[in-house]
Design a protein around this motif. Structure first.
Motif, short mmCIF file in Angstrom:
data_model
loop_
_atom_site.label_atom_id
_atom_site.label_comp_id
_atom_site.label_asym_id
_atom_site.label_seq_id
_atom_site.Cartn_x
_atom_site.Cartn_y
_atom_site.Cartn_z
N GLN A 39 0.04 87.92 28.15
CA GLN A 39 -0.79 87.01 28.95
C GLN A 39 -1.90 86.40 28.08
OE1 GLN A 39 -0.13 85.95 31.79
NE2 GLN A 39 1.35 87.41 32.60
N LYS A 40 -2.46 87.21 27.20
CA LYS A 40 -3.55 86.72 26.35
C LYS A 40 -3.03 85.61 25.42
CE LYS A 40 -6.99 88.25 23.04
NZ LYS A 40 -7.37 89.32 22.12
N ARG A 41 -1.85 85.83 24.88
CA ARG A 41 -1.28 84.81 23.98
C ARG A 41 -0.95 83.53 24.75
NH1 ARG A 41 2.82 88.22 20.01
NH2 ARG A 41 1.19 89.42 18.99
N LYS A 42 -0.56 83.71 26.00
CA LYS A 42 -0.21 82.53 26.80
C LYS A 42 -1.46 81.69 27.10
CE LYS A 42 1.68 82.49 31.02
NZ LYS A 42 2.55 82.86 32.15
N MET A 43 -2.58 82.40 27.27
CA MET A 43 -3.82 81.71 27.59
C MET A 43 -4.39 80.96 26.38
SD MET A 43 -4.37 82.34 30.74
CE MET A 43 -6.07 81.97 31.05
N LEU A 44 -4.15 81.50 25.19
CA LEU A 44 -4.70 80.90 23.98
C LEU A 44 -3.66 79.97 23.38
CD1 LEU A 44 -7.15 81.00 22.02
CD2 LEU A 44 -5.86 82.67 20.70
N PRO A 45 -3.84 78.65 23.49
CA PRO A 45 -2.83 77.73 22.97
C PRO A 45 -2.61 77.93 21.48
CG PRO A 45 -4.50 76.57 24.25
CD PRO A 45 -5.00 77.96 24.04
N ARG A 57 -0.40 92.65 28.88
CA ARG A 57 -1.75 92.16 28.55
C ARG A 57 -1.70 91.26 27.31
NH1 ARG A 57 -3.64 97.35 29.60
NH2 ARG A 57 -3.80 97.79 27.36
#
Lengths: 240, 114
Positions: free
Chosen positions: A42-48, A39
């Motif tokens: 994925q969250k870090r990947k979504m937030l540039p 989780r």
């Protein structure tokens, strides 16, 4: 090609060292990736990253603690099979997490124990069973360096829970810090017994076996540890 | 400038696309995610006169001036990363623990003449 191979190997070891690894890992029995790490990843990947405040770069927002490394340690302890198990005791297990991989530069900011039960452990029944979980800290050595489950232990946590719970979380930050400070990690003792009743209504041996079958599906314990290595954080570097 | 081919905008110092695949370097067994990422790199000319778009330092501007006077003795400034960003990597460590680690300076966002 031999020279090129040596150069590549040297470059690889330099980079692995900068990544905090002593050698190229080769997982022999890889554990499944914990959902909490997926989780966060994925969250870090979504937030540039460029849009993120640099001050937050070395902070784990999900737990609101400083840190740039999150590890999940699998439990390496064994079940304890006592010849004369105490009455009402369903399960007794040593919990052990090898924290020696933490580097000296890293400061531990959080440690959270998770005790998980299988989803299949819940059997619909008219009577809701309550269990008691006790977590002890071994504080005394006996012969041959084996920590005793019985002697010199201190109660850390005592908690009742119903079998409906699939996962229990405990804050072990203070304990884990002490393990590192004193360089002596004797692990923990986990006990689960049948609770919620008085001695008169205690089940028979057969009944106890049936009731305990619900926690036999005890699945796994793991320790999530967050650490901060200031050498590898931009905010800390610029402050220096 | 007569000695050098003309610098077109496409030759100027700027980030170029570079995808790094962890399987290409033989790390696919222990890196769980990502399997690769867009790391980029810097390439291009730092010609005289340097413009603001080239993220140059005062030193680099002076170096290009000296280079234009003495091309043999003084090189042009280098085209290098001036802003990088981090990524997080999920992997197994040497003890088979699962680790999520934040790594700085992994992606080239901007290049400059330095």
């Amino acid at each position: 090609s031999a020279v090129l191979g040596m150069e590549l190997s040297l470059q690889e070891s330099l980079l692995l060292k900068s990544l905090g690894l002593s050698a190229k890992p080769s997982p022999k029995s890889p554990i499944p990736v914990p959902s909490v790490l997926w989780r966060i990843f994925q969250k870090r990947k979504m937030l540039p990253a460029p849009n993120k405040d640099p001050a937050d770069a070395c902070r784990v927002e999900e737990f609101n603690v400083p840190g740039n490394i999150i590890r999940v340690f699998a439990d390496q302890g064994h079940f304890i099979h006592s010849t004369q198990p105490p009455r009402l005791l369903c399960l007794q297990k040593r919990l052990y997490f090898n924290l020696s991989v933490l580097e000296e530069d890293e400061s531990l900011t959080m440690a959270q124990l998770e005790v998980k039960f299988s989803h299949n452990s819940y059997h619909a029944s008219s009577q809701r069973q309550v269990f008691e979980l006790r977590l002890y800290r071994s504080s005394q050595m006996v012969l041959r360096g084996v920590p005793s489950p019985e002697r010199g232990r201190k109660l850390l946590v005592g908690q009742s829970f119903a079998q409906l719970h699939q996962s229990l979380l405990f804050n072990l930050t203070g304990v884990a810090k002490e393990w590192r400070t004193h360089g002596r990690n004797l692990g923990l003792i986990l006990e689960i017994s049948v609770g919620g009743g008085d001695a008169a209504s205690a089940p028979t041996s057969e009944g106890l076996r049936n009731v305990c079958a619900n926690v036999d599906a005890f699945l796994a314990a793991s320790l999530l540890v967050v650490t901060l290595n200031p050498q590898q954080c931009g905010a800390a570097r610029s402050r220096r | 400038s007569a000695q050098h081919p003309p610098v077109t905008p496409s030759n100027l110092c700027k980030p170029r696309r570079l995808y790094i695949s962890f399987s290409d370097v033989g790390w696919e067994n222990w890196i769980i995610a990502p399997q690769g990422y867009m790391a980029n790199y810097c390439l291009g000319e730092c010609p005289f006169p340097l413009t603001a778009e080239l993220n140059s330092t005062n030193h680099a501007i002076l170096q290009t001036m000296v280079h234009s006077l003495d091309p043999e003795g003084t090189p042009q400034p280098c085209c290098v990363p001036v802003r990088l960003s981090p990524i997080s990597i999920l992997y197994y460590d040497n003890n088979d623990n699962v680790v999520l680690r934040h790594y700085e300076d992994m992606v080239v966002d901007e290049c400059g003449c330095r």
